[in-house]
Design a protein around this motif. Structure first.
Motif, PDB file in Angstrom:
ATOM      1  N   UNK A  94       0.836  -1.203   0.000  1.00  0.00           N
ATOM      2  CA  UNK A  94       0.000   0.000   0.000  1.00  0.00           C
ATOM      3  C   UNK A  94       0.872   1.255   0.000  1.00  0.00           C
ATOM      4  N   UNK A  95       1.918   1.255   0.805  1.00  0.00           N
ATOM      5  CA  UNK A  95       2.838   2.395   0.850  1.00  0.00           C
ATOM      6  C   UNK A  95       3.436   2.661  -0.530  1.00  0.00           C
ATOM      7  N   UNK A  96       3.690   1.608  -1.280  1.00  0.00           N
ATOM      8  CA  UNK A  96       4.266   1.731  -2.623  1.00  0.00           C
ATOM      9  C   UNK A  96       3.213   2.050  -3.693  1.00  0.00           C
ATOM     10  N   UNK A  97       1.930   2.036  -3.307  1.00  0.00           N
ATOM     11  CA  UNK A  97       0.858   2.300  -4.257  1.00  0.00           C
ATOM     12  C   UNK A  97       0.432   1.081  -5.045  1.00  0.00           C
ATOM     13  N   UNK A  98       0.688  -0.095  -4.504  1.00  0.00           N
ATOM     14  CA  UNK A  98       0.305  -1.354  -5.154  1.00  0.00           C
ATOM     15  C   UNK A  98      -0.865  -1.946  -4.364  1.00  0.00           C
ATOM     16  N   UNK A  99      -1.994  -2.171  -5.057  1.00  0.00           N
ATOM     17  CA  UNK A  99      -3.207  -2.594  -4.360  1.00  0.00           C
ATOM     18  C   UNK A  99      -3.697  -3.981  -4.759  1.00  0.00           C
ATOM     19  N   UNK A 100      -2.898  -4.699  -5.529  1.00  0.00           N
ATOM     20  CA  UNK A 100      -3.209  -6.089  -5.872  1.00  0.00           C
ATOM     21  C   UNK A 100      -1.996  -6.924  -5.507  1.00  0.00           C
ATOM     22  N   UNK A 101      -2.199  -7.883  -4.612  1.00  0.00           N
ATOM     23  CA  UNK A 101      -1.103  -8.725  -4.143  1.00  0.00           C
ATOM     24  C   UNK A 101      -1.552 -10.181  -4.268  1.00  0.00           C
ATOM     25  N   UNK A 102      -0.701 -10.988  -4.846  1.00  0.00           N
ATOM     26  CA  UNK A 102      -1.028 -12.404  -4.991  1.00  0.00           C
ATOM     27  C   UNK A 102       0.039 -13.257  -4.329  1.00  0.00           C
ATOM     28  N   UNK A 103      -0.276 -14.528  -4.209  1.00  0.00           N
ATOM     29  CA  UNK A 103       0.686 -15.509  -3.745  1.00  0.00           C
ATOM     30  C   UNK A 103       0.414 -16.822  -4.459  1.00  0.00           C
ATOM     31  N   UNK A 104       1.439 -17.618  -4.601  1.00  0.00           N
ATOM     32  CA  UNK A 104       1.320 -19.001  -5.077  1.00  0.00           C
ATOM     33  C   UNK A 104       1.708 -19.860  -3.887  1.00  0.00           C
ATOM     34  N   UNK A 105       0.807 -20.727  -3.465  1.00  0.00           N
ATOM     35  CA  UNK A 105       1.043 -21.447  -2.216  1.00  0.00           C
ATOM     36  C   UNK A 105       0.428 -22.839  -2.230  1.00  0.00           C
ATOM     37  N   UNK A 145      -3.054 -20.287  -6.749  1.00  0.00           N
ATOM     38  CA  UNK A 145      -2.880 -18.837  -6.883  1.00  0.00           C
ATOM     39  C   UNK A 145      -4.007 -18.146  -6.126  1.00  0.00           C
ATOM     40  N   UNK A 146      -3.625 -17.217  -5.265  1.00  0.00           N
ATOM     41  CA  UNK A 146      -4.589 -16.445  -4.482  1.00  0.00           C
ATOM     42  C   UNK A 146      -4.264 -14.969  -4.626  1.00  0.00           C
ATOM     43  N   UNK A 147      -5.301 -14.128  -4.617  1.00  0.00           N
ATOM     44  CA  UNK A 147      -5.135 -12.697  -4.819  1.00  0.00           C
ATOM     45  C   UNK A 147      -5.898 -11.931  -3.759  1.00  0.00           C
ATOM     46  N   UNK A 148      -5.314 -10.813  -3.343  1.00  0.00           N
ATOM     47  CA  UNK A 148      -5.988  -9.902  -2.418  1.00  0.00           C
ATOM     48  C   UNK A 148      -5.977  -8.521  -3.049  1.00  0.00           C
ATOM     49  N   UNK A 149      -7.142  -7.912  -3.153  1.00  0.00           N
ATOM     50  CA  UNK A 149      -7.249  -6.542  -3.634  1.00  0.00           C
ATOM     51  C   UNK A 149      -7.377  -5.661  -2.415  1.00  0.00           C
ATOM     52  N   UNK A 150      -6.428  -4.761  -2.241  1.00  0.00           N
ATOM     53  CA  UNK A 150      -6.378  -3.901  -1.061  1.00  0.00           C
ATOM     54  C   UNK A 150      -7.171  -2.615  -1.293  1.00  0.00           C
TER      55      UNK A 150
END
Length: 150
Positions: A94-105, A145-150
């Motif tokens: 969020x600090x960097x201005x990125x609002x989509x974060x994913x992970x492969x797990x 693959x999972x995604x979170x929209x902040x």
């Protein structure tokens, strides 16, 4: 304590990731990769000052980052360390201005508890797959693959 990784942490991070990589629980990272991407890493430092957990926030594109290399020493698991590491990475995004974060797990339930939801791997940029060719499970990947929209 959660803090950004320092150069003196690299060998401890490498040891932790290698231990989990040896069990095919995550993609191990070489020392060279860790030095090259040190700024991506956040660590949990235990009371004795040792690295007890690690996670990385890797920027993939202008609007997308990945949480990867999440590992917590076994004696610290189930104490909120992994959650705190992920929350730190999300805050950094969020600090960097990125609002989509994913992970492969292969541990999707952990991330689902933090608000991540399933996403089709095919919707992720091809650049994401550069690490996959280094994986022992490629091309028969069992990660979700999972995604979170902040």
């Amino acid at each position: 304590m959660i803090r950004k990784a320092k150069i003196g942490d690299v060998r401890a991070i490498h040891g932790l990731l290698s231990a989990f990589g040896d069990r095919n629980l995550l993609l191990p990272r070489s020392l060279s990769e860790l030095y090259d991407h040190l700024r991506d890493f956040t660590v949990y430092e235990d009371e004795a000052g040792a690295v007890g957990g690690v996670a990385a926030l890797h920027i993939c594109w202008e609007d997308l980052a990945e949480i990867r290399s999440l590992a917590v020493r076994e004696d610290l698991q189930h104490h909120g360390v992994g959650r705190r590491l992920v929350e730190h990475c999300l805050s950094e995004a969020v600090t960097l201005g990125i609002y989509r974060v994913f992970t492969l797990t292969n541990r999707p339930e952990f991330f689902k508890k933090l608000g991540f939801g399933p996403v089709d791997k095919a919707t992720l940029p091809h650049k994401v797959w550069a690490d996959c060719v280094k994986c022992a499970r490629f091309p028969d990947c069992d990660e979700v693959a999972l995604l979170l929209e902040l």
